[in-house]
Design a protein around this motif. Sequence first.
Motif, PDB file in Angstrom:
ATOM      1  N   ILE A 160      17.566  27.647  12.216  1.00 36.94           N
ATOM      2  CA  ILE A 160      18.329  28.483  11.859  1.00 36.94           C
ATOM      3  C   ILE A 160      18.238  29.163  10.368  1.00 36.94           C
ATOM      4  O   ILE A 160      18.180  30.222  10.271  1.00 36.94           O
ATOM      5  N   TYR A 161      17.741  28.042   9.654  1.00 32.05           N
ATOM      6  CA  TYR A 161      17.503  28.470   8.144  1.00 32.05           C
ATOM      7  C   TYR A 161      16.414  29.428   8.362  1.00 32.05           C
ATOM      8  O   TYR A 161      16.297  30.314   7.326  1.00 32.05           O
ATOM      9  N   ALA A 162      15.245  29.197   8.897  1.00 30.23           N
ATOM     10  CA  ALA A 162      14.145  29.997   8.974  1.00 30.23           C
ATOM     11  C   ALA A 162      14.463  31.407   9.582  1.00 30.23           C
ATOM     12  O   ALA A 162      13.907  32.446   8.960  1.00 30.23           O
ATOM     13  N   ALA A 163      15.363  31.490  10.661  1.00 30.28           N
ATOM     14  CA  ALA A 163      15.658  32.717  11.264  1.00 30.28           C
ATOM     15  C   ALA A 163      16.675  33.684  10.441  1.00 30.28           C
ATOM     16  O   ALA A 163      16.488  34.711  10.014  1.00 30.28           O
ATOM     17  N   LEU A 164      17.210  32.855   9.625  1.00 27.35           N
ATOM     18  CA  LEU A 164      18.181  33.682   8.602  1.00 27.35           C
ATOM     19  C   LEU A 164      17.365  34.060   7.403  1.00 27.35           C
ATOM     20  O   LEU A 164      17.598  35.477   6.883  1.00 27.35           O
ATOM     21  N   SER A 165      16.356  33.422   7.118  1.00 26.30           N
ATOM     22  CA  SER A 165      15.625  33.784   5.768  1.00 26.30           C
ATOM     23  C   SER A 165      14.643  35.185   6.233  1.00 26.30           C
ATOM     24  O   SER A 165      14.644  35.975   5.634  1.00 26.30           O
ATOM     25  N   ALA A 166      14.199  34.849   7.605  1.00 32.22           N
ATOM     26  CA  ALA A 166      13.498  36.181   7.987  1.00 32.22           C
ATOM     27  C   ALA A 166      14.317  37.203   7.974  1.00 32.22           C
ATOM     28  O   ALA A 166      14.059  38.515   7.892  1.00 32.22           O
ATOM     29  N   PHE A 167      15.510  37.314   8.676  1.00 38.57           N
ATOM     30  CA  PHE A 167      16.562  38.435   8.685  1.00 38.57           C
ATOM     31  C   PHE A 167      16.840  38.930   7.393  1.00 38.57           C
ATOM     32  O   PHE A 167      16.934  40.201   7.193  1.00 38.57           O
ATOM     33  N   GLU A 168      17.163  38.169   6.354  1.00 34.18           N
ATOM     34  CA  GLU A 168      17.641  38.561   5.233  1.00 34.18           C
ATOM     35  C   GLU A 168      16.459  39.133   4.286  1.00 34.18           C
ATOM     36  O   GLU A 168      16.419  40.286   3.727  1.00 34.18           O
ATOM     37  N   THR A 169      15.190  38.727   4.295  1.00 39.54           N
ATOM     38  CA  THR A 169      14.209  39.286   3.923  1.00 39.54           C
ATOM     39  C   THR A 169      14.014  40.774   4.456  1.00 39.54           C
ATOM     40  O   THR A 169      13.736  41.786   3.866  1.00 39.54           O
TER      41      THR A 169
ATOM     42  N   ILE B 290      16.577  33.512  18.234  1.00 33.26           N
ATOM     43  CA  ILE B 290      16.513  32.322  17.437  1.00 33.26           C
ATOM     44  C   ILE B 290      15.900  31.137  18.351  1.00 33.26           C
ATOM     45  O   ILE B 290      16.526  30.736  19.312  1.00 33.26           O
ATOM     46  N   SER B 291      14.677  30.943  18.277  1.00 31.03           N
ATOM     47  CA  SER B 291      14.040  30.012  19.088  1.00 31.03           C
ATOM     48  C   SER B 291      14.336  28.617  18.861  1.00 31.03           C
ATOM     49  O   SER B 291      14.602  28.113  17.520  1.00 31.03           O
ATOM     50  N   PRO B 292      14.374  27.796  19.790  1.00 38.92           N
ATOM     51  CA  PRO B 292      14.516  26.101  19.674  1.00 38.92           C
ATOM     52  C   PRO B 292      13.365  25.405  18.797  1.00 38.92           C
ATOM     53  O   PRO B 292      12.314  26.107  18.842  1.00 38.92           O
ATOM     54  N   PRO B 293      13.644  24.518  18.244  1.00 38.87           N
ATOM     55  CA  PRO B 293      12.563  23.728  17.362  1.00 38.87           C
ATOM     56  C   PRO B 293      11.714  23.041  18.424  1.00 38.87           C
ATOM     57  O   PRO B 293      12.257  22.619  19.471  1.00 38.87           O
ATOM     58  N   ALA B 294      10.551  23.030  17.951  1.00 36.80           N
ATOM     59  CA  ALA B 294       9.332  22.206  18.656  1.00 36.80           C
ATOM     60  C   ALA B 294       9.435  20.796  18.625  1.00 36.80           C
ATOM     61  O   ALA B 294       9.729  20.402  17.333  1.00 36.80           O
ATOM     62  N   PRO B 295       9.254  19.981  19.304  1.00 35.80           N
ATOM     63  CA  PRO B 295       9.462  18.391  19.287  1.00 35.80           C
ATOM     64  C   PRO B 295       8.416  17.887  18.562  1.00 35.80           C
ATOM     65  O   PRO B 295       7.606  18.472  18.177  1.00 35.80           O
ATOM     66  N   VAL B 296       8.672  16.753  17.666  1.00 30.69           N
ATOM     67  CA  VAL B 296       7.707  16.259  16.789  1.00 30.69           C
ATOM     68  C   VAL B 296       6.620  15.426  17.531  1.00 30.69           C
ATOM     69  O   VAL B 296       7.068  15.288  18.835  1.00 30.69           O
ATOM     70  N   SER B 297       5.569  15.181  17.013  1.00 31.74           N
ATOM     71  CA  SER B 297       4.630  14.575  17.954  1.00 31.74           C
ATOM     72  C   SER B 297       4.827  13.259  18.892  1.00 31.74           C
ATOM     73  O   SER B 297       4.083  13.078  19.809  1.00 31.74           O
ATOM     74  N   GLU B 298       5.582  12.486  18.020  1.00 33.50           N
ATOM     75  CA  GLU B 298       5.580  11.042  18.532  1.00 33.50           C
ATOM     76  C   GLU B 298       6.934  10.464  18.254  1.00 33.50           C
ATOM     77  O   GLU B 298       7.734  10.633  17.420  1.00 33.50           O
ATOM     78  N   ARG B 299       7.703   9.624  19.414  1.00 34.00           N
ATOM     79  CA  ARG B 299       8.974   9.154  19.349  1.00 34.00           C
ATOM     80  C   ARG B 299       8.944   7.925  18.417  1.00 34.00           C
ATOM     81  O   ARG B 299       8.098   7.113  18.355  1.00 34.00           O
ATOM     82  N   ILE B 300       9.858   7.639  17.852  1.00 33.56           N
ATOM     83  CA  ILE B 300      10.364   6.430  17.031  1.00 33.56           C
ATOM     84  C   ILE B 300      10.916   5.228  17.854  1.00 33.56           C
ATOM     85  O   ILE B 300      11.923   5.567  18.593  1.00 33.56           O
ATOM     86  N   SER B 301      10.453   4.254  17.702  1.00 32.81           N
ATOM     87  CA  SER B 301      10.996   3.031  18.576  1.00 32.81           C
ATOM     88  C   SER B 301      12.108   2.449  17.757  1.00 32.81           C
ATOM     89  O   SER B 301      12.315   2.612  16.522  1.00 32.81           O
ATOM     90  N   CYS B 302      13.064   1.387  18.520  1.00 34.78           N
ATOM     91  CA  CYS B 302      13.970   0.853  17.924  1.00 34.78           C
ATOM     92  C   CYS B 302      13.404  -0.346  16.823  1.00 34.78           C
ATOM     93  O   CYS B 302      14.498  -0.544  15.847  1.00 34.78           O
TER      94      CYS B 302
END
Length: 330
Positions: free
Chosen positions: A315-324, A162-174
């Motif tokens: 995790i959801y994507a990995a489980l879906s691929a496994f079940e399929t 199960i690969s880690p998620p890729a970061p989103v493109s931009e951080r959100i400020s306070c």
Amino acid sequence: MAFSIGDLFAGAGLFSEGFRQAGFLPRFAVELDAEAVKSYRRNVGPNAVHGSVTDVLNLGTVDVLIAGPPCQGFSTLGRRDPLDARNDLCFAVLPWADGAKPKVIVIENVPPFLKSGHWQRLARGLRRRGYKIFTWELEAADFGTPQLRRRAFTIASKIGIISPPAPVSERISCAHALLNEPIAENDLMHRWPTLQGVSAQRVALVPANGDKRDIQKAAPELCPPSWQRIGCQATDVWGRIDPDEPANTLRCTFLNPSKGRYLHPTENRTISLREGARLQGIPDDWLIDGRPYQVARQIGNGVPIPLARAVAKQIYAALSAFETADSLAA
């Protein structure tokens, strides 16, 4: 596809909520703090059980078991006491793995946990049960959280890599969490301690993005001798949050300005409970039960919901691929 989760050390349910938003069905949650259980039931679902994870209960099987055992004995913000009795609580995951029979286990903690003897022992126990072990270190600010909060995730998998998620493109400020979106006047969580005496005087002297060093320069008579002895250490205390950047890691004590950079960017006060919740990605329609310090602890102890959701989607994507693949093979 519908996948279920069980949550150990569930707290107020932030970790569960991230998984729920990603499509998982919370089946059970176990938490020792009675007020946190009320919060979970109020905001996530009725499936929270008040009790200790060491009292292994028969709550059924789940596809994914998630857990956030105490981090105080491993965190660089704490004493890092290897003899802290709470450190051993991570081993409670093992009997739950036997009983709940999850395909995937996700354990969240601080990064130093991965270098501890406790983690090594836990990993051995999971491997003996047939799990492959992967570790991720993720920065919450990279996944839509307006807060710098680096966390380690141990992924125990019986469904392959199960690969880690890729970061989103931009951080959100306070500013997005604290200034740009108004908070309802009747919000029960938009409250903070009233500062008085020396504390109020100190806060009034802190400029934008400033901290205790500015107080020392402007009014040394308001500063205890310990500040001088500490010198350049702990410079974030009595500090204002920079609205243009993600906040520093939110601790359970964020209502106390002496514990970190928790002063409002423009007002002479600490951030409110609601503002602290926003820094954790908690929706404004959540109400967290308990006295103010109990609410702050539940907020500060949680996994930021946007980070939890990013993990859950992988995790959801990995489980879906496994079940399929499994259904096609059958």
